[in-house]
Design a protein around this motif. Structure first.
Motif, short mmCIF file in Angstrom:
data_model
loop_
_atom_site.label_atom_id
_atom_site.label_comp_id
_atom_site.label_asym_id
_atom_site.label_seq_id
_atom_site.Cartn_x
_atom_site.Cartn_y
_atom_site.Cartn_z
N ASN A 2 0.86 -1.17 0.00
CA ASN A 2 0.00 0.00 0.00
C ASN A 2 0.90 1.24 0.00
OD1 ASN A 2 -1.49 2.25 0.86
ND2 ASN A 2 -2.98 0.95 1.90
N TYR A 3 0.98 1.91 -1.13
CA TYR A 3 1.88 3.05 -1.28
C TYR A 3 1.48 4.24 -0.41
CZ TYR A 3 4.16 0.58 -5.08
OH TYR A 3 4.85 -0.35 -5.82
N GLU A 4 0.18 4.45 -0.22
CA GLU A 4 -0.27 5.55 0.64
C GLU A 4 0.20 5.32 2.08
OE1 GLU A 4 -4.43 6.50 0.36
OE2 GLU A 4 -4.35 6.46 -1.83
N GLU A 5 0.08 4.10 2.55
CA GLU A 5 0.54 3.76 3.89
C GLU A 5 2.06 3.92 3.98
OE1 GLU A 5 0.88 -0.18 6.70
OE2 GLU A 5 -0.86 0.00 5.40
N ALA A 80 23.05 11.40 -11.81
CA ALA A 80 23.74 12.58 -11.27
C ALA A 80 23.92 13.64 -12.34
CB ALA A 80 25.10 12.18 -10.70
N VAL A 81 24.09 13.22 -13.59
CA VAL A 81 24.27 14.14 -14.71
C VAL A 81 22.92 14.62 -15.25
CG1 VAL A 81 25.15 14.36 -17.07
CG2 VAL A 81 26.51 13.18 -15.34
N SER A 82 21.99 13.68 -15.46
CA SER A 82 20.70 14.02 -16.10
C SER A 82 19.71 14.69 -15.16
CB SER A 82 20.05 12.78 -16.70
OG SER A 82 19.51 11.95 -15.66
N GLY A 83 19.77 14.32 -13.87
CA GLY A 83 18.79 14.84 -12.92
C GLY A 83 17.40 14.27 -13.10
N LYS A 84 17.31 13.13 -13.78
CA LYS A 84 16.00 12.52 -14.06
C LYS A 84 15.96 11.09 -13.53
CE LYS A 84 15.18 15.33 -18.03
NZ LYS A 84 15.17 15.54 -19.42
N THR A 85 14.78 10.70 -13.06
CA THR A 85 14.57 9.33 -12.60
C THR A 85 14.87 8.37 -13.75
OG1 THR A 85 12.90 10.01 -11.00
CG2 THR A 85 12.83 7.71 -11.74
N PHE A 86 15.55 7.28 -13.42
CA PHE A 86 15.95 6.30 -14.43
C PHE A 86 15.50 4.92 -13.94
CE2 PHE A 86 19.85 5.24 -17.34
CZ PHE A 86 19.10 4.37 -18.07
N VAL A 87 14.62 4.28 -14.71
CA VAL A 87 14.17 2.93 -14.42
C VAL A 87 14.81 1.99 -15.44
CG1 VAL A 87 12.18 1.36 -14.28
CG2 VAL A 87 11.96 3.74 -13.53
N GLU A 107 16.74 -1.98 -11.77
CA GLU A 107 17.17 -0.91 -10.88
C GLU A 107 16.35 0.35 -11.14
OE1 GLU A 107 21.37 1.30 -9.58
OE2 GLU A 107 21.33 0.09 -11.39
N ILE A 108 16.16 1.12 -10.08
CA ILE A 108 15.55 2.45 -10.21
C ILE A 108 16.42 3.42 -9.41
CG2 ILE A 108 13.96 2.05 -8.30
CD1 ILE A 108 11.96 3.92 -9.74
N VAL A 109 16.67 4.58 -10.01
CA VAL A 109 17.44 5.62 -9.35
C VAL A 109 16.65 6.92 -9.47
CG1 VAL A 109 19.61 6.89 -9.27
CG2 VAL A 109 19.62 4.46 -9.87
N VAL A 110 16.42 7.56 -8.32
CA VAL A 110 15.61 8.78 -8.26
C VAL A 110 16.45 9.90 -7.66
CG1 VAL A 110 13.53 9.82 -7.28
CG2 VAL A 110 13.51 7.40 -7.97
N ASP A 136 5.89 2.83 -8.21
CA ASP A 136 7.19 2.92 -7.55
C ASP A 136 7.83 4.28 -7.85
OD1 ASP A 136 7.67 0.09 -6.42
OD2 ASP A 136 7.09 -0.28 -8.50
N VAL A 137 7.75 4.69 -9.10
CA VAL A 137 8.33 5.98 -9.50
C VAL A 137 7.69 7.10 -8.69
CG1 VAL A 137 8.59 7.64 -11.38
CG2 VAL A 137 9.00 5.21 -11.81
N LEU A 138 6.36 7.15 -8.67
CA LEU A 138 5.66 8.21 -7.94
C LEU A 138 5.99 8.18 -6.45
CD1 LEU A 138 2.17 8.08 -9.69
CD2 LEU A 138 3.91 9.86 -9.92
#
Length: 151
Positions: A2-5, A80-87, A107-110, A136-138
């Protein structure tokens, strides 16, 4: 999950009084690694002010040799260079991937921003391919916003 929790628990952890920033981040890593079945390694990397490298901060999961990552190298270095989430659905399909474990499949990096500056990131590895979806991204982008308030 549950993402809200999970968001509420994340806020509770990060807003604790009388606890250091690193202790809060460590508790958050441990919480996410335990509660999210596909999150097999959860950690933070932070950029040095005067350097173009990332340094490993608090994490939960197997130890890694990758405690320092140059900007541009691997998924973390690219974020670190792009500043964008990468999945990354399949790490084996990435040319610029740094293998932390032979078991990692996705992998996910935010990125984490403070005053418009990318100061670090949340890095999560999974032993399952295509483990990270839109929820997951949100969720992790909200976590990054909460973490930024500690700086």
């Amino acid at each position: 999950m549950n993402y809200e929790e999970a968001e509420l628990i994340t806020q509770k952890i990060l807003r604790k009084e009388g606890v250091s920033r690193d202790e809060k981040l460590q508790e958050l890593c441990e919480y996410m690694e335990i509660e999210f079945s596909l999150y097999d390694w959860v950690g933070f990397y932070f950029a040095a002010e005067s350097d173009t490298v990332l340094y490993l901060g608090p994490f939960a999961g197997e130890p890694t040799d990758h405690t320092v990552i140059p900007f541009g190298k691997g998924i973390c270095g690219q974020v670190a260079v792009s500043g964008k989430t990468f999945v990354v659905d399949d790490v084996n399909a990435q040319d610029n991937y740094i293998a932390c474990s032979i078991d990692v499949r996705s992998e996910i990096v935010v990125p984490i921003f403070v005053n418009g500056k990318n100061i670090g990131q949340i890095d999560i590895d999974s032993h399952t391919a295509e483990a990270f979806g839109d929820e997951d991204v949100l969720f992790l982008e909200k976590v990054a916003e909460e973490v930024a308030l500690l700086f």
